[in-house]
Write a protein that holds these residues in place. Sequence first.
Motif, short mmCIF file in Angstrom:
data_model
loop_
_atom_site.label_atom_id
_atom_site.label_comp_id
_atom_site.label_asym_id
_atom_site.label_seq_id
_atom_site.Cartn_x
_atom_site.Cartn_y
_atom_site.Cartn_z
N THR A 1 57.11 -3.43 -41.82
CA THR A 1 58.37 -3.89 -42.90
C THR A 1 59.55 -4.44 -41.82
OG1 THR A 1 57.44 -1.99 -44.07
CG2 THR A 1 60.05 -2.40 -44.37
N ILE A 2 59.51 -4.21 -40.40
CA ILE A 2 60.26 -4.19 -39.78
C ILE A 2 59.77 -5.70 -38.87
CG2 ILE A 2 60.98 -4.23 -36.91
CD1 ILE A 2 62.32 -1.71 -38.64
N LEU A 3 58.88 -6.05 -38.49
CA LEU A 3 58.99 -7.46 -37.94
C LEU A 3 58.82 -8.83 -38.97
CD1 LEU A 3 54.91 -6.58 -36.05
CD2 LEU A 3 57.63 -6.89 -35.24
N PHE A 4 58.05 -7.99 -40.48
CA PHE A 4 58.54 -8.97 -41.04
C PHE A 4 58.70 -9.06 -42.49
CE2 PHE A 4 53.65 -8.46 -39.80
CZ PHE A 4 53.96 -9.65 -38.60
N GLU A 5 60.02 -8.07 -42.10
CA GLU A 5 60.55 -7.97 -43.52
C GLU A 5 62.72 -8.74 -42.74
OE1 GLU A 5 59.86 -4.95 -46.59
OE2 GLU A 5 57.98 -5.73 -46.88
N LYS A 6 62.58 -7.02 -42.15
CA LYS A 6 63.55 -6.95 -41.38
C LYS A 6 64.01 -8.34 -40.58
CE LYS A 6 66.58 -3.61 -38.74
NZ LYS A 6 67.22 -5.31 -37.62
N MET A 7 63.16 -8.86 -39.49
CA MET A 7 63.43 -9.23 -38.86
C MET A 7 63.03 -10.76 -39.57
SD MET A 7 61.59 -7.31 -35.47
CE MET A 7 62.74 -8.95 -33.95
N ASP A 8 62.13 -10.54 -40.29
CA ASP A 8 61.52 -12.35 -41.19
C ASP A 8 61.32 -12.84 -40.19
OD1 ASP A 8 61.14 -13.84 -43.38
OD2 ASP A 8 63.20 -14.32 -42.72
N LEU A 9 60.23 -12.04 -39.58
CA LEU A 9 59.14 -13.15 -38.35
C LEU A 9 58.37 -13.79 -38.80
CD1 LEU A 9 58.89 -10.41 -35.70
CD2 LEU A 9 60.68 -12.81 -36.01
N PRO A 10 57.57 -14.98 -38.69
CA PRO A 10 56.70 -15.45 -38.97
C PRO A 10 55.32 -15.26 -39.47
CG PRO A 10 57.41 -16.93 -37.77
CD PRO A 10 58.03 -15.89 -37.53
N ALA B 1 45.92 -6.87 -33.38
CA ALA B 1 46.54 -7.69 -31.81
C ALA B 1 46.67 -8.98 -32.37
CB ALA B 1 45.16 -6.85 -30.61
N GLU B 2 45.90 -9.36 -32.73
CA GLU B 2 45.45 -10.70 -32.98
C GLU B 2 47.14 -11.23 -33.71
OE1 GLU B 2 42.84 -14.20 -35.42
OE2 GLU B 2 42.26 -12.25 -35.36
N VAL B 3 47.69 -10.14 -34.19
CA VAL B 3 49.38 -10.72 -35.32
C VAL B 3 50.22 -10.71 -34.17
CG1 VAL B 3 50.65 -9.73 -37.25
CG2 VAL B 3 47.84 -10.05 -37.43
N LEU B 4 50.09 -9.45 -33.18
CA LEU B 4 50.60 -9.91 -32.09
C LEU B 4 51.00 -10.70 -31.10
CD1 LEU B 4 51.36 -5.48 -32.00
CD2 LEU B 4 52.11 -6.93 -33.52
N GLU B 5 49.97 -10.90 -31.03
CA GLU B 5 49.55 -12.36 -30.11
C GLU B 5 50.37 -13.09 -30.47
OE1 GLU B 5 45.49 -12.60 -28.86
OE2 GLU B 5 45.74 -10.57 -27.72
N GLN B 6 50.10 -13.87 -32.13
CA GLN B 6 51.01 -14.70 -32.43
C GLN B 6 51.85 -14.62 -32.18
OE1 GLN B 6 48.75 -17.61 -33.14
NE2 GLN B 6 47.48 -15.76 -32.25
N ILE B 7 53.08 -14.01 -31.90
CA ILE B 7 54.55 -13.25 -32.87
C ILE B 7 54.97 -14.67 -30.88
CG2 ILE B 7 56.57 -11.73 -32.76
CD1 ILE B 7 54.42 -10.41 -34.53
N THR B 8 56.49 -15.31 -31.56
CA THR B 8 56.94 -15.59 -29.93
C THR B 8 58.03 -15.23 -29.64
OG1 THR B 8 58.01 -17.15 -32.39
CG2 THR B 8 56.10 -17.72 -30.55
N HIS B 9 58.84 -14.28 -30.41
CA HIS B 9 59.15 -13.23 -30.21
C HIS B 9 59.17 -12.22 -29.18
CE1 HIS B 9 62.69 -10.23 -31.14
NE2 HIS B 9 63.21 -11.68 -31.79
N PRO B 10 59.88 -11.81 -28.77
CA PRO B 10 59.38 -11.28 -27.44
C PRO B 10 60.11 -9.66 -27.99
CG PRO B 10 61.49 -12.81 -26.78
CD PRO B 10 61.91 -12.52 -28.11
N ILE B 11 59.52 -9.15 -29.27
CA ILE B 11 58.93 -7.94 -29.77
C ILE B 11 57.51 -7.87 -29.37
CG2 ILE B 11 59.12 -8.43 -32.21
CD1 ILE B 11 60.03 -5.21 -32.16
N GLY B 12 57.33 -9.42 -29.51
CA GLY B 12 55.27 -8.83 -29.09
C GLY B 12 54.69 -8.26 -28.28
N GLU B 13 55.31 -9.49 -27.81
CA GLU B 13 54.44 -9.02 -26.24
C GLU B 13 55.18 -7.41 -25.87
OE1 GLU B 13 55.26 -10.65 -21.34
OE2 GLU B 13 55.96 -12.01 -23.24
#
Length: 861
Positions: free
Chosen positions: A520-529, A542-554
């Motif tokens: 909910t935080i990542l894809f609704e509140k922060m609206d990350l792709p 892990a596969e989904v988090l690795e695709q996030i370019t925002h610093p929160i993913g790492e």
Amino acid sequence: MKYLSDKFLIIDGSSLVHRAFYALPILTNREGVFTNAVYGFTNMILKIIHEEKPKYIAVAFDKGKITFRNETFKEYKGHRKATPPELKPQFPLVQKILEALNIAFFELDNYEADDIIGTFARLGEKDGLTNIIVSGDKDTLQLISEKTRVLLTKKGISQTEYIDLAKLKEMYELTPRQMADLKGLMGDQSDNIPGVPSVGEKTALKLLKQFGTIEGIYDNIDQIKGDKLKANLLENMDKAFLSKELAIIECCVPMAINIQECLYQKPNYKQLLSLFKELEFNSLVGKFLEEMEPDISESLTQRLSVKEFISNYNQKKSVSLILELCGDKTDPQFASAVMVQAGLAASFESSHEKEFIEFLQNHPQIDLIVHDFKDLYKYFKFQGIPVKRAQDIQIAAYLLNPARSSYGIEELALEYLNSALAEGSDPIYNAIEKAAALLELFIKLKEQLVENNLYDLYLNIELPLITILADMELAGVTVEKNVLEEMGRKLEQKLEQLTKDIFTLAGEEFNINSPKQLGTILFEKMDLPGGKKTKTGYSTNAEVLEQITHPIGEKLLEYRQLTKLKGTYIEGLKEIINERTGKIHTTFKQTITATGRLSSVEPNLQNIPIRLEEGRVLRKAFVPSKKGNVLIAADYSQIELRILAHLSRDENLMDAFKKGQDIHTRTAAEVFGVPMESVTSQMRRSAKAVNFGIVYGISDFGLSRDLGITRKEAKMYIEEYFKRYQGVHTYINDTIAKARENGYVTTLLNRRRYLPDIFSPNKMVRAFGERTAMNTPIQGSAADIIKIAMIKCHEFINEQGLPIEMLLQVHDELIFECPKTIYKEAAASIVKLMENAYELEVPLTVDAKYGLNWYDLKSIE
């Protein structure tokens, strides 16, 4: 409607086999034999028998495509597709299952299964039986009567519906006889029955309710309302009568049928279980074990006292032993034992431990057959019993089929002896039965080991390794608890900081360990792709988090890695330090992997996550057990690539290793077409990924992902590699072709792995089978070589009486402990033994290091 007479189950075998085939995914056994239709059919038959408890059963099959109906209408069933190649060979297997079940089956040239079913139905009615026809074909509904109903399979093979006279009237408002008229009007595309064009079920039912039959319709054609319908019926009158004729089931086929042939009897259990074993229908075995009478061997009728058994012992014959132990795995205690030899059996209760030990001590050359020798050897060692080797049934069975999930005595007896070892109320008798089975099992397993050229591997590698692994488990490895605790505190601080960083980036606090809240935080509140919603919320793997370019993913990935490190390893290792020894005693398993690699469990010391620095630091806690001692780590250098060079005989690959060149730099120079001195670190990194990727059958997609390059570039790297290393390319193609021909691949020492996936019609599954075919001879040979090295090192240490202990085996690395005063000589000997464990076309090289813990290791000068 009540059915009180004996039941006659009449099964449409052809229909059920087809339904099972399409209802279940393609299944194969380890030899690539297709089994999904057989499995589904068998399950359904057993379910119906269990529910209906019939007195008589018959199964009918279509004999061929051409029947008497083709004489009437040449194109009858002419549009049907050919039987799929995955289904065709399953029909004979279904019939083998029926033979083992003692169920009669019938087929007849020129007739369909429906005609045989109709004939049986009428015979059953004549004999006063209640018929239950099982089919997925609605044609059989015309056979319903006061004494016959149809169990119609509706969806796949799991959903069925009983259709009797009342139900048929409710569904169609027709009698059974009118079902042929219905088909005559509507036609049937699957059977290529033409019917009357443009007349569907609604119109056909309306006409039949009004006029009864096709004959009635044409006798009263002038009463048909609608000029268009009337004209259509008149124009296609021949088709209507032809279609009805084709649809009528023949109930008097010209074959001698005696209904007593269909009397249901008990299955031939041994034959059935043998088939289940062959087809690997392990889940079906349990259905029959309770029904089977235990296989009581006449030779076991003589149960002797301990004293009598010892006095009748024959040193020329093998003894099977079931030994029950209790206590700590590093301090095994005697609970009870059972011995069997040549029809004589004895039970050693807890009060007989002294006699048991004395008997073994007095017969050091005893030829023992056991199920799992490793734990028994530990007990023998504690008691000073001089038995150094025994025949191990579990290891023998593993070599014959390394893909099994377990190797219990009951399962092996079922597979190799067709014997069911049912558990009775007498535990001593149960143990005697198992011990007797061990004697027979070893004879069978040895025959197959010899036949498959696996006996040398069993006798000279796997068997001697058992006692080595037992000694390593008993030795254990010392782990300093205070070092782990200090690491835990540091990790806790780091996790606290990571938590704050994640909350800051998210803009609020939440439960990081809750995938639902995190999504909910990542894809609704922060609206990350990249958000992918599932039934339970967003996927946050892990596969989904690795695709996030925002610093929160790492940050999240690091948080998860450190959380696992702290919980699984730091806290986990602290909990299993043995209070008595102050060490961790892992268990090495020989029968887990299909490649022959050893596995470490409880805890898994081969899987400490060393890619993270925080994971590598964990090794600081692993130290020598004595002051003045050091650890030696001896690691094979690029053993899998060296084995690839040996197997492929590729000139460029062999040349690089023979010259002692850095293989990744050499490969980079070959692929990029530059001198070795011009190879950059990035080029070497790419070449390293290709080198190891080739061994594991990497695709251009996988390589592009690993290196962060385009698929086009990755494809170019792979193509250039194969241009330069043509021997490797030829080896890979030949290996896959041979695997497809044999159904298995082998290692240098003839270890065998079956590859059913290589025959799969599913492209992805088949590709996995091909990658396994490429990799197994390499990885399995590496496993074989390090096992040889362990045996040679162990023999050397014992023969020389050296104060050196082998503690761990981690992939291609062996860990030893020895006094610091002799570490150089010890390391030199170990390196020499490992490098000469097996002769390849290229040299094997070993890197040896030493240190006061497993982390701070230094090269030996």
